[in-house]
Design an enzyme around this catalytic site. Sequence first.
Site, PDB file in Angstrom:
ATOM      1  N   ASP A 341      -4.265  -6.930  -9.423  1.00 32.61           N
ATOM      2  CA  ASP A 341      -4.598  -7.150 -10.633  1.00 32.61           C
ATOM      3  C   ASP A 341      -5.299  -8.625 -10.660  1.00 32.61           C
ATOM      4  OD1 ASP A 341      -4.499  -6.776 -13.453  1.00 32.61           O
ATOM      5  OD2 ASP A 341      -3.274  -8.462 -13.772  1.00 32.61           O
ATOM      6  N   GLU A 370      -9.225  -5.825  -7.934  1.00 31.90           N
ATOM      7  CA  GLU A 370      -9.859  -5.752  -9.270  1.00 31.90           C
ATOM      8  C   GLU A 370     -10.718  -6.776  -9.460  1.00 31.90           C
ATOM      9  OE1 GLU A 370      -9.082  -5.838 -14.245  1.00 31.90           O
ATOM     10  OE2 GLU A 370      -7.587  -6.710 -12.938  1.00 31.90           O
TER      11      GLU A 370
END
Length: 628
Positions: A341, A370
């Site tokens: 993330d 990400e």
Amino acid sequence: MGLPIFDCFDSSYKHPFGALRRGQPSIFNVRFPKYMAIKDLTLVMFRPGYKERFIELVLQDESGDDNIYSCCFTPNNVGLHHYYFTCVLDGRRRYIKRRGASEGVFEGEELFQLTVFDENLHTPLFIRGGIMYQIFPDRFRKSGKPHEGVPTDRIIRDDWNATPYYKPDEKGIVRNNDYFGGDLQGIIEKLPYIRSLGTTVLYLNPIFEAHENHRYNTANYEKIDPMLGTEEDFTELCEKAKEMGISVILDGVFSHTGADSIYFNKFGRYGENTGAYRDRNSPYFPWYSFTGYPDKYESWWGITTLPNVNENNPEYTRYICGEGGILQKWIALGAQGWRLDVADELPDEFLDNINKAVKGMGADKIVYGEVWEDASNKESYGVRRRYLIGGQLDSVMNYPFKEAILNYVKYADAKVFTDSVMTILDHYPKPAIDMLMNFLSTHDTERALTRLAGDDVGWNDKDWQAERYLTGQQYMYGISLMKCAMVLQFFLPGIPSVYYGDEAGMEGYRDPFNRRCYPWGNENLDLIEFTRQLAVIRKGTHAFEQGDMKFIEVDDNVCVFARYDRITREAAIIYLNKSTRGRTFEINNDKTDMFYDFVPAFDRYGRGIKDGKVQVAPFDYAVVYCKV
């Protein structure tokens, strides 16, 4: 109009196309009309902060209409490089730089980019040619199995098809504490369905203990959230998925924790005198940055329920990345790797340590990041990132392709589409390209169907978004556009990543309306079969595993491109017709002369190739396997 002076997308000007391994020679060709008396033609190559390299181009070919000048450049260092050309023309120093996405012109203002990556960079082979399926765990499938230890402050919903809560409470806080009960056993029950979509990789949004339904506010990295099940359930999921040829990757949220966690414990859930917020002597206290203890501390984007961690704190790094740490614990229990993330919030040293920990469990273990922008030239917090050049990420979430596909299908700007795709292919290392995560929707974006056929969300608030659905006419049109977008998603370089329910016709605006429950019993069965069909075609040739790509014919209504693997000599040509009229394509022409032995892989009406042509219905496609 004559040929350009230089075009970085064209391998006749720069060979090989795209990023280079360190030590890999590259040939640069520049062409000028014969009437131009060019002198002192030079390639200027440099890395930011390093001394420039000047390489002379010499006249290589004067047999045609233009004079072609060439040079060879071999990179010595990894990292981002930039280049341009300079020459003397009519007694004046001139500069050839980039205009638009790829062409070199005298009046250009932008520098060309060259990515140089580590000569030993390799990414896992098994994932190439695969298909990914992404699940938001609370909303996919509820097994009905009772779970122990579920906190009593959670709202348990029994209205599976209803809208998630989104309104703030009396204190103005959106709690995200309503749960529909999706769990790991529910996913296990539906593994046959997941496999039927051609899935080879299952990507799960966070599954660790956390006290909001999205679980991006980790409370305990060492435990499965009690509503999802147990560690044994996770192991069972990985084992049964593996039996079906499916690997599982997890979502790692390491830039912050939850304030309501065993580490920070702001609200006392984990005891009165534990956690960094309540105890300066807590072993977790050095993980966080307090500016005024205990209530003032650094948090993710100013959201106080998400306190930032100091990733390079030795104890935190050891906890996450150390021998037997969090990363390795869950791989040992069956995970194949991690999606990180907000990778741009993680410092380089920490990403280096993540890579070492994950790859320490096997070279076939995966690290995705990400990154919403072009990951090859991304800067965050004033630092030029080095995600893809070796030792950090295997590949990234491919937001640039997502935007390119959706905008092309909806608005029909062919040049923007092809430039967007070719720019990423030019900038990224080939090992990263082969496993790019190509999606149309995610848990952070509107559903693709809504984006394609619905009203633009603009600045409309959540009340506007909540119960706004497509009309019947919009839905039918949207499904036609969705199919076109999925053709591109499945056959462009990288691997398709299907966000749960996209294949079933789910719609919805932004969070949380893009996170509704999977519509079991109300799926769009035609779209599901369409998805399965794409998967079968994709797996029918090695060309989609690591093949190169060539656009053959692209305009606002038609996209024809080829994928080809020179090693296996396998190739496929994709004919997409996103117009309202049927089209007939000539298979063998001057644009496809590098291919032969054409065999229909798929055409809707089974007409095959007749008189060297293939017919494609409106909003439809055909695929032809061939040789290169």
